[in-house]
Scaffold this active site. Structure first.
Site, PDB file in Angstrom:
ATOM      1  N   CYS A  49      50.830  -3.488 -27.480  1.00  0.00           N
ATOM      2  CA  CYS A  49      51.838  -3.903 -28.126  1.00  0.00           C
ATOM      3  C   CYS A  49      52.782  -2.713 -27.183  1.00  0.00           C
ATOM      4  O   CYS A  49      51.979  -1.471 -27.188  1.00  0.00           O
ATOM      5  CB  CYS A  49      52.145  -3.986 -29.355  1.00  0.00           C
ATOM      6  N   CYS A  61      56.339  -5.226 -22.273  1.00  0.00           N
ATOM      7  CA  CYS A  61      56.228  -6.101 -23.111  1.00  0.00           C
ATOM      8  C   CYS A  61      55.251  -7.443 -23.282  1.00  0.00           C
ATOM      9  O   CYS A  61      55.185  -8.233 -22.816  1.00  0.00           O
ATOM     10  CB  CYS A  61      57.515  -6.635 -23.972  1.00  0.00           C
TER      11      CYS A  61
HETATM   12  N1  DGL Z   1      56.727  -3.773 -27.310  1.00  0.00           N
HETATM   13  C1  DGL Z   1      56.562  -5.410 -27.854  1.00  0.00           C
HETATM   14  C2  DGL Z   1      55.263  -5.785 -27.609  1.00  0.00           C
HETATM   15  O1  DGL Z   1      54.365  -4.915 -26.313  1.00  0.00           O
HETATM   16  C3  DGL Z   1      57.319  -6.438 -28.559  1.00  0.00           C
HETATM   17  C4  DGL Z   1      57.336  -5.790 -30.541  1.00  0.00           C
HETATM   18  C5  DGL Z   1      57.983  -6.707 -30.862  1.00  0.00           C
HETATM   19  O2  DGL Z   1      58.663  -7.268 -30.686  1.00  0.00           O
HETATM   20  O3  DGL Z   1      57.349  -7.335 -31.858  1.00  0.00           O
HETATM   21  O4  DGL Z   1      54.208  -7.011 -27.773  1.00  0.00           O
END
Ligand code: DGL
Length: 267
Positions: free
Chosen positions: A184, A74
């Site tokens: 993301c 993440c």
């Molecule tokens: N998948 C996440 C990232 O890479 C976060 C998405 C989120 O919860 O806003 O930032």
């Protein structure tokens, strides 16, 4: 030395499956324990204190399961790793550092980064890229909506296309971008849509970079497993149905276990 303990993979939701996919493919002897905090997604619109406290619960959950390393799948959580999560006995590995390494290795002169509001406002991509190459030009674009919509699993192609088109127009308003980092982990789930709209752009999925980075780290530290077969477990604070859907979209083999934590309040 050999270390047969599992690898933890964390994300606010289903985005980290893009990293889990690379683990299953490139490190098939490693047990993978996945945590997705879908009840609290999106993290990208939260404060850093919130992100820290929700993430700490996931990390503690994984430490109780005796993992040897946590892959932070993440970008939003990775943005706070410098400030938090320094004092652990096991490596807690960012996805951002390996993503920026890709840009440097390939000598990109100009790169787009699309990510959550939190990641972009933290300035972490720009900072790390500029530390490594002070002449690199970075075009940043934040999306407050895309991750949440993808995580719901409840969207039409048109909804996703409209959001991506708008972001692409913003990023290209001052010139064409040949390379854009999908900053993301939710975004590579819809990479086909990015490619349809940005036909001449190379979209970088940092999941592969992170897993290669971890592979190397484990080789250097003698942390690899020698298991002949391995397991893949998924734990979520949300609904398991969206996992079934995303596993199919990403062509990931069914996990050995997939469990919604009860009550769905957190890890
Ligand atoms: N998948 C996440 C990232 O890479 C976060 C998405 C989120 O919860 O806003 O930032």
């Amino acid at each position: 030395m050999v270390d047969n303990r599992g690898i933890g993979v964390i994300d606010s939701g289903v985005g980290g499956l893009t990293v889990a996919k690379e683990f299953r493919e490139w490190l098939p002897n490693e047990n993978i324990i996945y945590c997705g905090d879908n009840a609290n997604v999106p993290y990208g619109n939260r404060t850093k204190e919130d992100i820290y406290s929700l993430t700490k619960d996931m990390v503690d959950f994984l430490l109780d399961r005796d993992v040897k390393l946590v892959a932070v799948a993440c970008n939003t959580i990775s943005s706070i790793l410098d400030e938090y999560f320094q004092d652990y006995d096991i490596p807690i590995v960012s996805i951002i550092e390996p993503a920026t390494e890709y840009a440097i290795r390939n000598n990109l002169r100009k790169v787009g980064v699309i990510a959550t509001k939190f990641t972009i406002e933290s300035g972490v991509y720009e900072r790390l890229l500029r530390e490594k190459d002070r002449d690199i030009e970075v075009i940043s674009e934040s999306s407050p909506t895309l991750a949440g919509i993808i995580d719901s699993g409840d969207y039409t192609d048109k909804e996703i296309e409209d959001i991506i088109r708008l972001h692409m127009e913003n990023m290209m308003s001052n010139g064409v971008l040949d390379n854009i980092i999908l900053g993301c982990t939710h975004y590579p789930i819809v990479i086909d849509k990015f490619k349809e709209i940005g036909k001449d752009t190379n979209f970088i999925n940092p999941a592969y970079e992170q897993v290669m980075y971890i592979k190397k780290l484990m080789e250097e530290k003698d942390m690899e497993s020698n298991l002949e077969s391995s397991s893949f477990e998924i734990y979520t604070t949300g609904n398991v149905d969206v996992y079934e859907k995303m596993l199919k979209i990403l062509s990931i083999d069914a996990p050995d276990r997939i469990e919604m934590l009860q009550p769905a309040k957190g890890f």
